[in-house]
Write an enzyme that holds these catalytic residues in place. Structure first.
Site, mmCIF file in Angstrom:
data_model
loop_
_atom_site.group_PDB
_atom_site.id
_atom_site.type_symbol
_atom_site.label_atom_id
_atom_site.label_comp_id
_atom_site.label_asym_id
_atom_site.label_seq_id
_atom_site.Cartn_x
_atom_site.Cartn_y
_atom_site.Cartn_z
ATOM 1 N N LYS A 54 0.022 0.396 4.047
ATOM 2 C CA LYS A 54 0.129 1.705 4.716
ATOM 3 C C LYS A 54 -1.180 2.478 4.580
ATOM 4 O O LYS A 54 -1.664 3.083 5.548
ATOM 5 C CB LYS A 54 1.317 2.490 4.135
ATOM 6 C CG LYS A 54 2.644 1.923 4.585
ATOM 7 C CD LYS A 54 3.827 2.369 3.737
ATOM 8 C CE LYS A 54 5.068 1.568 4.136
ATOM 9 N NZ LYS A 54 6.203 1.742 3.227
ATOM 10 N N GLN A 98 8.377 5.511 -1.530
ATOM 11 C CA GLN A 98 8.654 4.072 -1.421
ATOM 12 C C GLN A 98 9.899 3.707 -2.241
ATOM 13 O O GLN A 98 9.970 4.033 -3.432
ATOM 14 C CB GLN A 98 7.427 3.291 -1.915
ATOM 15 C CG GLN A 98 7.533 1.802 -1.754
ATOM 16 C CD GLN A 98 7.550 1.358 -0.290
ATOM 17 O OE1 GLN A 98 6.747 1.809 0.515
ATOM 18 N NE2 GLN A 98 8.477 0.482 0.050
ATOM 19 N N ASP A 121 10.013 8.863 7.519
ATOM 20 C CA ASP A 121 10.797 7.653 7.262
ATOM 21 C C ASP A 121 12.228 7.801 7.786
ATOM 22 O O ASP A 121 12.972 6.830 7.832
ATOM 23 C CB ASP A 121 10.836 7.398 5.750
ATOM 24 C CG ASP A 121 10.519 5.964 5.394
ATOM 25 O OD1 ASP A 121 10.179 5.196 6.311
ATOM 26 O OD2 ASP A 121 10.616 5.618 4.204
#
Ligand code: NDP
Length: 290
Positions: A54, A98, A121
């Site tokens: 990322k 994450q 997300d």
């Protein structure tokens, strides 16, 4: 019949080029650089690898990125305080925590603490709720959004199609089903969601015009579960003898499907592409130029 491959790598690259161009426009016209903060708790090697990818993609497309590495012993309160700071930080337009998180931290509490306008997300309850209402103005999770883009950019007619999604997870199966059944352009599908308690799974799969496999079981979808000419999207990523293998028995199914995604090189590259896209979208929305 032998299926045409859906080249996820090429489609993701097309989206990345569009994102890079949008970043340049934001820089030139508004003096704004879209920024993504990625929070990594602990030292899970797979998570560290994802986060590294990322960071690299942000650099390649011209986004600002901030990485926050925290020890595995981090408490929920500490992480919430960091999220709160990121929520107020003007240079940050997207926040990604994450997963998986260590056991002492509730993922639900963390997802709910992220400013929904920076929730690139798509796991904040507000964004999940919007999706459940068929409202596509929030953020959809990146892998399901990637599946949607793959279908659109491959010219697959979604409207009116019978889509069968095998898997109902909050990360993939359920949001895919919500996106494709929304009353919206490039959606309006009739969607059936299957899971481990579904009966006559093979029969239901055979009735699909578009079959989405998000199961997490290597080569689960066999040729006799696929209708001649169906479109098959394989979200699965399983590691077998060091190789990546999908949830679809690719070699057998490719002769029945009209279009099929390979693993790797299908859905996989779309997830990061959609994350970058969502971060730029967040910056555009803040400026009122989305
Ligand atoms: P989960 O384990 O969270 O969910 C799997 C789903 O499949 C569940 O709904 C489960 O049913 C269902 N299922 C499991 N076994 C069966 C069975 N025998 N028959 C019918 N249904 C079954 O997985 P995820 O959704 O997180 O991931 C699915 C796959 O996608 C994995 O291979 C994962 O690695 C991959 N993935 C890929 C991404 C990408 O970027 N390409 C991103 C995220 C995931 P039940 O609900 O009843 O338990």
């Amino acid at each position: 019949m032998s299926a045409k491959l859906i080249d996820g790598k090429a489609i993701a690259e097309q989206i990345n080029q569009e994102t890079a161009a949008a970043v340049q426009r934001l820089k030139t016209d508004h003096k704004v650089t879209p920024g993504l903060a990625v929070v990594l708790v602990g030292d899970n090697p797979a998570s560290a690898a994802y986060v590294g990818m990322k960071d690299k993609m942000c650099a390649r497309l011209g986004l600002h990125s901030e990485r926050i590495n925290l020890p595995a012993s981090t408490g929920q309160g500490e992480l919430l305080a960091i999220i709160n700071d990121l929520n107020f930080k003007r240079s940050i337009h997207g926040i990604l925590v994450q997963s998986p998180l260590p056991a002492q931290i509730s993922e639900d509490a963390i997802f709910a603490a992220i400013d929904p306008t920076k929730d690139v997300d798509g796991f904040h309850p507000l964004n999940v709720g919007k999706l459940a209402l068929g409202d596509l103005t929030g953020f959809a999770p990146c892998t399901p959004a990637g599946v949607h883009e793959l279908l659109i950019r491959s010219g697959v007619k979604i409207e009116g199609a019978h889509v069968v999604v095998v898997g109902r997870s909050r990360i993939v199966g359920r949001p895919v089903s919500l996106i494709l059944s929304a009353k919206a352009k490039n959606a309006n599908a009739t969607v059936t969601v299957c899971h481990s308690r579904s009966q006559n799974l093979a029969g239901i799969c055979r009735s699909a015009d578009i079959l989405v496999a998000a199961i997490g079981v290597t080569r689960f979808v066999k040729a006799d579960m696929v209708r001649e000419g169906a479109v098959v999207i394989d979200v699965g990523i399983n590691r077998v003898d060091g190789k990546l293998v999908g949830d679809v028995d690719f070699d057998a199914v490719k002769d029945k499907a009209s279009l099929i995604t390979p693993v790797p090189g299908g859905v996989g590259p779309m997830t990061i592409a959609m994350l970058m896209h969502n971060t730029v979208l967040s910056a555009q929305r803040r400026l009122g130029v989305a």
